[in-house]
Design a protein around this motif. Structure first.
Motif, PDB file in Angstrom:
ATOM      1  N   GLN A   1       0.629  23.831   2.673  1.00  0.00           N
ATOM      2  CA  GLN A   1      -0.589  23.094   2.988  1.00  0.00           C
ATOM      3  C   GLN A   1      -0.452  21.654   2.483  1.00  0.00           C
ATOM      4  O   GLN A   1       0.226  21.399   1.489  1.00  0.00           O
ATOM      5  N   PRO A   2      -1.078  20.706   3.146  1.00  0.00           N
ATOM      6  CA  PRO A   2      -0.952  19.309   2.707  1.00  0.00           C
ATOM      7  C   PRO A   2      -1.634  19.061   1.375  1.00  0.00           C
ATOM      8  O   PRO A   2      -2.680  19.649   1.078  1.00  0.00           O
ATOM      9  N   ASP A   3      -1.025  18.192   0.579  1.00  0.00           N
ATOM     10  CA  ASP A   3      -1.633  17.723  -0.660  1.00  0.00           C
ATOM     11  C   ASP A   3      -2.153  16.320  -0.387  1.00  0.00           C
ATOM     12  O   ASP A   3      -1.375  15.386  -0.188  1.00  0.00           O
ATOM     13  N   GLU A   4      -3.463  16.173  -0.352  1.00  0.00           N
ATOM     14  CA  GLU A   4      -4.055  14.900   0.021  1.00  0.00           C
ATOM     15  C   GLU A   4      -4.157  13.905  -1.135  1.00  0.00           C
ATOM     16  O   GLU A   4      -4.630  12.782  -0.942  1.00  0.00           O
ATOM     17  N   THR A   5      -3.682  14.286  -2.309  1.00  0.00           N
ATOM     18  CA  THR A   5      -3.897  13.477  -3.505  1.00  0.00           C
ATOM     19  C   THR A   5      -3.351  12.062  -3.367  1.00  0.00           C
ATOM     20  O   THR A   5      -4.056  11.071  -3.619  1.00  0.00           O
ATOM     21  N   ALA A   6      -2.095  11.929  -2.969  1.00  0.00           N
ATOM     22  CA  ALA A   6      -1.475  10.602  -2.888  1.00  0.00           C
ATOM     23  C   ALA A   6      -2.118   9.761  -1.793  1.00  0.00           C
ATOM     24  O   ALA A   6      -2.354   8.565  -1.980  1.00  0.00           O
ATOM     25  N   ALA A   7      -2.391  10.373  -0.641  1.00  0.00           N
ATOM     26  CA  ALA A   7      -3.024   9.632   0.458  1.00  0.00           C
ATOM     27  C   ALA A   7      -4.423   9.170   0.072  1.00  0.00           C
ATOM     28  O   ALA A   7      -4.827   8.045   0.379  1.00  0.00           O
ATOM     29  N   GLU A   8      -5.150  10.034  -0.613  1.00  0.00           N
ATOM     30  CA  GLU A   8      -6.505   9.677  -1.051  1.00  0.00           C
ATOM     31  C   GLU A   8      -6.461   8.509  -2.031  1.00  0.00           C
ATOM     32  O   GLU A   8      -7.259   7.557  -1.933  1.00  0.00           O
ATOM     33  N   ALA A   9      -5.532   8.550  -2.981  1.00  0.00           N
ATOM     34  CA  ALA A   9      -5.423   7.469  -3.964  1.00  0.00           C
ATOM     35  C   ALA A   9      -5.031   6.165  -3.280  1.00  0.00           C
ATOM     36  O   ALA A   9      -5.563   5.097  -3.607  1.00  0.00           O
ATOM     37  N   TRP A  10      -4.110   6.228  -2.313  1.00  0.00           N
ATOM     38  CA  TRP A  10      -3.706   5.024  -1.592  1.00  0.00           C
ATOM     39  C   TRP A  10      -4.878   4.446  -0.800  1.00  0.00           C
ATOM     40  O   TRP A  10      -5.110   3.230  -0.829  1.00  0.00           O
ATOM     41  N   LEU A  11      -5.612   5.306  -0.120  1.00  0.00           N
ATOM     42  CA  LEU A  11      -6.730   4.829   0.690  1.00  0.00           C
ATOM     43  C   LEU A  11      -7.800   4.188  -0.185  1.00  0.00           C
ATOM     44  O   LEU A  11      -8.402   3.172   0.196  1.00  0.00           O
ATOM     45  N   ARG A  12      -8.028   4.714  -1.360  1.00  0.00           N
ATOM     46  CA  ARG A  12      -9.012   4.109  -2.270  1.00  0.00           C
ATOM     47  C   ARG A  12      -8.535   2.740  -2.756  1.00  0.00           C
ATOM     48  O   ARG A  12      -9.346   1.825  -2.958  1.00  0.00           O
ATOM     49  N   ARG A  13      -7.227   2.578  -2.927  1.00  0.00           N
ATOM     50  CA  ARG A  13      -6.707   1.247  -3.287  1.00  0.00           C
ATOM     51  C   ARG A  13      -6.941   0.264  -2.140  1.00  0.00           C
ATOM     52  O   ARG A  13      -7.271  -0.910  -2.372  1.00  0.00           O
ATOM     53  N   VAL A  14      -6.758   0.735  -0.926  1.00  0.00           N
ATOM     54  CA  VAL A  14      -7.030  -0.113   0.242  1.00  0.00           C
ATOM     55  C   VAL A  14      -8.494  -0.531   0.261  1.00  0.00           C
ATOM     56  O   VAL A  14      -8.830  -1.706   0.464  1.00  0.00           O
ATOM     57  N   ARG A  15      -9.395   0.422   0.031  1.00  0.00           N
ATOM     58  CA  ARG A  15     -10.830   0.104   0.060  1.00  0.00           C
ATOM     59  C   ARG A  15     -11.203  -0.893  -1.030  1.00  0.00           C
ATOM     60  O   ARG A  15     -11.982  -1.826  -0.808  1.00  0.00           O
TER      61      ARG A  15
ATOM     62  N   TRP B   1      -5.467   6.986  10.320  1.00  0.00           N
ATOM     63  CA  TRP B   1      -4.017   7.170  10.287  1.00  0.00           C
ATOM     64  C   TRP B   1      -3.648   8.247   9.269  1.00  0.00           C
ATOM     65  O   TRP B   1      -2.814   9.114   9.557  1.00  0.00           O
ATOM     66  N   CYS B   2      -4.255   8.207   8.100  1.00  0.00           N
ATOM     67  CA  CYS B   2      -3.953   9.202   7.071  1.00  0.00           C
ATOM     68  C   CYS B   2      -4.316  10.614   7.540  1.00  0.00           C
ATOM     69  O   CYS B   2      -3.554  11.566   7.325  1.00  0.00           O
ATOM     70  N   ARG B   3      -5.462  10.753   8.187  1.00  0.00           N
ATOM     71  CA  ARG B   3      -5.854  12.080   8.676  1.00  0.00           C
ATOM     72  C   ARG B   3      -4.858  12.597   9.704  1.00  0.00           C
ATOM     73  O   ARG B   3      -4.474  13.778   9.671  1.00  0.00           O
ATOM     74  N   LEU B   4      -4.432  11.727  10.607  1.00  0.00           N
ATOM     75  CA  LEU B   4      -3.462  12.146  11.619  1.00  0.00           C
ATOM     76  C   LEU B   4      -2.121  12.506  10.983  1.00  0.00           C
ATOM     77  O   LEU B   4      -1.492  13.501  11.356  1.00  0.00           O
ATOM     78  N   ALA B   5      -1.678  11.701  10.033  1.00  0.00           N
ATOM     79  CA  ALA B   5      -0.398  11.969   9.385  1.00  0.00           C
ATOM     80  C   ALA B   5      -0.442  13.275   8.598  1.00  0.00           C
ATOM     81  O   ALA B   5       0.501  14.080   8.647  1.00  0.00           O
ATOM     82  N   LEU B   6      -1.526  13.506   7.873  1.00  0.00           N
ATOM     83  CA  LEU B   6      -1.661  14.752   7.121  1.00  0.00           C
ATOM     84  C   LEU B   6      -1.743  15.957   8.048  1.00  0.00           C
ATOM     85  O   LEU B   6      -1.399  17.072   7.658  1.00  0.00           O
ATOM     86  N   GLY B   7      -2.164  15.718   9.279  1.00  0.00           N
ATOM     87  CA  GLY B   7      -2.193  16.788  10.273  1.00  0.00           C
ATOM     88  C   GLY B   7      -0.846  17.015  10.932  1.00  0.00           C
ATOM     89  O   GLY B   7      -0.719  17.901  11.781  1.00  0.00           O
ATOM     90  N   GLY B   8       0.151  16.216  10.581  1.00  0.00           N
ATOM     91  CA  GLY B   8       1.487  16.397  11.128  1.00  0.00           C
ATOM     92  C   GLY B   8       1.717  15.697  12.449  1.00  0.00           C
ATOM     93  O   GLY B   8       2.729  15.963  13.111  1.00  0.00           O
ATOM     94  N   ASN B   9       0.826  14.811  12.855  1.00  0.00           N
ATOM     95  CA  ASN B   9       0.945  14.155  14.158  1.00  0.00           C
ATOM     96  C   ASN B   9       2.289  13.434  14.283  1.00  0.00           C
ATOM     97  O   ASN B   9       2.578  12.518  13.512  1.00  0.00           O
TER      98      ASN B   9
END
Length: 233
Positions: free
Chosen positions: A208-222, A64-72
């Motif tokens: 360009q997308p900044d993946e910082t917040a999405a990456e931090a959120w995904l690591r909290r999920v993991r 989901w994060c990859r798709l959202a960062l891609g603008g889907n």
């Protein structure tokens, strides 16, 4: 279809846009977290689950994060729904809502939304036979409404950084659909208009997308779902 660890889900599609009519399907979209331990094995779990009874699509959190960062456009609407359309909201889901403004970027939003709108226009041309009634006419009208919505919502997101899911003046979308069903080429001026608006507008979004917040959120999920599995073992 049984999927556990759903973080966020809600009603999307024509119901969310305010374009549904009697007999319209009710579409649902959500995201879930695969148990972290399962991500380390030889065979990784499925990233998407789709059912048609009911109409439900669930994406794994990373996908989901990859798709959202891609603008889907389809996945993006999940984090901009009116509150009453959410059916599952968890603390981690709310955290994702809190970072939704960090996900889009100018180039990817422009390319995705205009790209999808252009695909809709091609469908109009390929399926158009000038028949305003019957199955073909209904499909053309539906594609026309999608085209207008994609252009309008995409431009709003590009220009302001916000996304309004429920469309303004739904009747204008239905009239547009009927007009295009009679003549598919009638959609072209609207598409050209928005292509020009995108070109002449300076976006508030980063290029360009900044993946910082999405990456931090995904690591909290993991971390959350690794700990939870250990505790239940």
């Amino acid at each position: 279809m049984t999927v556990t660890n759903i973080l966020l889900s809600g009603v999307v599609g024509s119901t969310a846009y305010g374009l549904a009519h009697e007999g319209s399907d009710v579409d649902r979209l959500g995201l879930f977290a695969a148990p972290t331990e399962e991500l380390h094995g030889l065979h990784t779990p499925k990233e998407s689950h789709v059912s048609t009874a009911p109409d439900l699509t669930l994406h794994e959190a990373a996908k989901w994060c990859r798709l959202a960062l891609g603008g889907n456009p389809t996945v993006m609407e999940l984090v901009w729904l009116p509150d009453e359309l959410y059916e599952v909201r968890t603390p981690l889901g709310d955290e994702l809502l809190g970072i939704r403004e960090t996900l889009p970027s100018a180039r990817r939003v422009r390319d995705a939304y205009l790209g999808y709108a252009t695909q809709q226009f091609r469908k109009l041309r390929n399926r158009g036979d000038g028949t305003p009634a019957g199955g073909t006419g209904r499909r053309i009208a539906k594609h026309a409404r999608h085209l207008k919505r994609l252009c309008t919502q995409g431009y709003e997101l590009y220009a302001t950084g916000h996304l309004t899911i429920r469309v303004e003046d739904p009747e204008s979308y239905h009239r547009f659909g009927e007009r295009v069903a009679a003549d598919p080429e009638a959609a072209q001026p609207l598409l050209r208009h928005f292509e020009e608006k995108f070109a002449e507008t300076r976006s508030v979004l980063p290029d360009q997308p900044d993946e910082t917040a999405a990456e931090a959120w995904l690591r909290r999920v993991r971390r959350h779902y690794y700990t939870a599995q250990e505790a239940s073992a």
